[in-house]
Design a protein around this motif. Structure first.
Motif, PDB file in Angstrom:
ATOM      1  N   SER A 171       0.831  -1.207   0.000  1.00  0.00           N
ATOM      2  CA  SER A 171       0.000   0.000   0.000  1.00  0.00           C
ATOM      3  C   SER A 171       0.864   1.255   0.000  1.00  0.00           C
ATOM      4  O   SER A 171       0.548   2.238  -0.674  1.00  0.00           O
ATOM      5  CB  SER A 171      -0.930   0.011   1.213  1.00  0.00           C
ATOM      6  OG  SER A 171      -1.856  -1.048   1.143  1.00  0.00           O
ATOM      7  N   ILE A 172       1.958   1.214   0.744  1.00  0.00           N
ATOM      8  CA  ILE A 172       2.845   2.376   0.833  1.00  0.00           C
ATOM      9  C   ILE A 172       3.558   2.600  -0.501  1.00  0.00           C
ATOM     10  O   ILE A 172       3.562   3.708  -1.038  1.00  0.00           O
ATOM     11  CB  ILE A 172       3.887   2.189   1.964  1.00  0.00           C
ATOM     12  CG1 ILE A 172       3.202   1.934   3.310  1.00  0.00           C
ATOM     13  CG2 ILE A 172       4.832   3.372   2.036  1.00  0.00           C
ATOM     14  CD1 ILE A 172       2.208   2.963   3.749  1.00  0.00           C
ATOM     15  N   LEU A 173       4.150   1.550  -1.036  1.00  0.00           N
ATOM     16  CA  LEU A 173       4.903   1.687  -2.283  1.00  0.00           C
ATOM     17  C   LEU A 173       4.011   2.080  -3.461  1.00  0.00           C
ATOM     18  O   LEU A 173       4.448   2.793  -4.354  1.00  0.00           O
ATOM     19  CB  LEU A 173       5.634   0.379  -2.613  1.00  0.00           C
ATOM     20  CG  LEU A 173       6.779   0.015  -1.668  1.00  0.00           C
ATOM     21  CD1 LEU A 173       7.331  -1.356  -2.023  1.00  0.00           C
ATOM     22  CD2 LEU A 173       7.864   1.065  -1.687  1.00  0.00           C
ATOM     23  N   GLU A 174       2.771   1.598  -3.454  1.00  0.00           N
ATOM     24  CA  GLU A 174       1.842   1.920  -4.538  1.00  0.00           C
ATOM     25  C   GLU A 174       1.151   3.269  -4.343  1.00  0.00           C
ATOM     26  O   GLU A 174       0.364   3.686  -5.174  1.00  0.00           O
ATOM     27  CB  GLU A 174       0.788   0.807  -4.663  1.00  0.00           C
ATOM     28  CG  GLU A 174       1.385  -0.509  -5.125  1.00  0.00           C
ATOM     29  CD  GLU A 174       0.389  -1.658  -5.087  1.00  0.00           C
ATOM     30  OE1 GLU A 174      -0.749  -1.497  -4.585  1.00  0.00           O
ATOM     31  OE2 GLU A 174       0.751  -2.744  -5.567  1.00  0.00           O
ATOM     32  N   GLY A 175       1.455   3.921  -3.220  1.00  0.00           N
ATOM     33  CA  GLY A 175       0.867   5.236  -2.955  1.00  0.00           C
ATOM     34  C   GLY A 175      -0.615   5.175  -2.636  1.00  0.00           C
ATOM     35  O   GLY A 175      -1.327   6.163  -2.801  1.00  0.00           O
ATOM     36  N   LYS A 176      -1.081   4.044  -2.155  1.00  0.00           N
ATOM     37  CA  LYS A 176      -2.500   3.901  -1.832  1.00  0.00           C
ATOM     38  C   LYS A 176      -2.786   4.496  -0.456  1.00  0.00           C
ATOM     39  O   LYS A 176      -1.998   4.339   0.463  1.00  0.00           O
ATOM     40  CB  LYS A 176      -2.919   2.439  -1.879  1.00  0.00           C
ATOM     41  CG  LYS A 176      -2.785   1.877  -3.280  1.00  0.00           C
ATOM     42  CD  LYS A 176      -3.472   0.575  -3.428  1.00  0.00           C
ATOM     43  CE  LYS A 176      -3.345   0.161  -4.888  1.00  0.00           C
ATOM     44  NZ  LYS A 176      -4.018  -1.056  -5.178  1.00  0.00           N
ATOM     45  N   LYS A 177      -3.888   5.141  -0.355  1.00  0.00           N
ATOM     46  CA  LYS A 177      -4.292   5.767   0.910  1.00  0.00           C
ATOM     47  C   LYS A 177      -5.045   4.791   1.812  1.00  0.00           C
ATOM     48  O   LYS A 177      -5.191   5.030   2.995  1.00  0.00           O
ATOM     49  CB  LYS A 177      -5.170   6.995   0.646  1.00  0.00           C
ATOM     50  CG  LYS A 177      -4.491   8.066  -0.190  1.00  0.00           C
ATOM     51  CD  LYS A 177      -3.323   8.670   0.542  1.00  0.00           C
ATOM     52  CE  LYS A 177      -2.668   9.752  -0.302  1.00  0.00           C
ATOM     53  NZ  LYS A 177      -1.331  10.046   0.104  1.00  0.00           N
ATOM     54  N   LYS A 178      -5.529   3.689   1.195  1.00  0.00           N
ATOM     55  CA  LYS A 178      -6.290   2.697   1.957  1.00  0.00           C
ATOM     56  C   LYS A 178      -5.756   1.299   1.683  1.00  0.00           C
ATOM     57  O   LYS A 178      -5.283   1.021   0.596  1.00  0.00           O
ATOM     58  CB  LYS A 178      -7.768   2.773   1.587  1.00  0.00           C
ATOM     59  CG  LYS A 178      -8.388   4.105   1.960  1.00  0.00           C
ATOM     60  CD  LYS A 178      -9.848   4.142   1.649  1.00  0.00           C
ATOM     61  CE  LYS A 178     -10.382   5.512   2.070  1.00  0.00           C
ATOM     62  NZ  LYS A 178     -11.814   5.590   1.985  1.00  0.00           N
ATOM     63  N   HIS A 179      -5.861   0.443   2.689  1.00  0.00           N
ATOM     64  CA  HIS A 179      -5.404  -0.942   2.561  1.00  0.00           C
ATOM     65  C   HIS A 179      -6.305  -1.745   1.633  1.00  0.00           C
ATOM     66  O   HIS A 179      -7.519  -1.597   1.664  1.00  0.00           O
ATOM     67  CB  HIS A 179      -5.368  -1.631   3.928  1.00  0.00           C
ATOM     68  CG  HIS A 179      -4.274  -1.150   4.808  1.00  0.00           C
ATOM     69  ND1 HIS A 179      -2.959  -1.466   4.584  1.00  0.00           N
ATOM     70  CD2 HIS A 179      -4.294  -0.356   5.904  1.00  0.00           C
ATOM     71  CE1 HIS A 179      -2.214  -0.902   5.519  1.00  0.00           C
ATOM     72  NE2 HIS A 179      -2.996  -0.216   6.325  1.00  0.00           N
ATOM     73  N   GLY A 180      -5.686  -2.629   0.835  1.00  0.00           N
ATOM     74  CA  GLY A 180      -6.423  -3.509  -0.064  1.00  0.00           C
ATOM     75  C   GLY A 180      -6.608  -4.893   0.529  1.00  0.00           C
ATOM     76  O   GLY A 180      -7.096  -5.795  -0.147  1.00  0.00           O
TER      77      GLY A 180
END
Length: 175
Positions: free
Chosen positions: A107-116
């Motif tokens: 999530s951090i590396l992909e720049g996502k603001k929310k967990h998948g």
């Protein structure tokens, strides 16, 4: 607060020397999660990379399966607990992790603001957290340390891809 010796046991920090670990210490938080409590759930905001100091964590995702897919899963009988039916529906286990391992990096590396996905403590668990903002600050403040951390992440991700290849082959061939 963790110590340099604690951080040396973390896969994420393989290759870092004592000085680098010492500089990271103020940015590492220690959190305790009791057995059967969620560390995070799918859709919750990302905070950072979590490292397991002690305990056990299951990383999984809820599956939306149609009837045909459910039948295929049952017929294939993937003789493991990677895909299972629970009171909350179908789940796919991505990982079962223990001391020294880390999660939440995607999530951090992909720049996502929310967990998948979601993470559940299967035992009483102590975690170290490197907050997202502290992780990305390393890009500008300490590039050499960041490169070493990224190598550790890449090494683990490579192993995960190889394991996934084996699981897919097993699911397709039944061996």
């Amino acid at each position: 607060m963790p110590t340099v010796e604690d951080l040396k046991k973390q896969i994420l920090f393989e290759g870092l020397d004592d000085g680098e670990l010492e500089r990271l210490l103020p940015n590492i938080q220690k959190v305790t999660v009791t057995k059967d409590k969620y560390i995070f759930k799918e859709g919750e905001p990302t905070e950072g990379i979590r490292m397991i100091h002690s305990g056990q964590v299951e990383v999984k995702r809820k599956l939306q399966l149609d009837t045909k897919s459910k039948m295929l899963v049952m017929l294939r009988n993937i003789q493991s607990d990677e895909i299972k039916h629970t009171a909350d529906g179908w789940e796919n286990r991505f990982a079962l992790l223990g001391a020294g391992q880390f999660f939440g990096e995607l999530s951090i590396l992909e720049g996502k603001k929310k967990h998948g996905a979601e993470a559940l403590a299967l035992k009483d668990t102590e975690l170290f957290i490197l907050k997202s903002e502290d992780f990305f600050e390393l890009e500008t403040t300490n590039t050499e340390t960041m490169v070493k951390i990224m190598k550790s992440i890449a090494k683990v991700m490579s192993g995960n891809v190889r394991a996934l290849d084996k699981r897919i082959l097993k699911a397709l061939t039944g061996h």
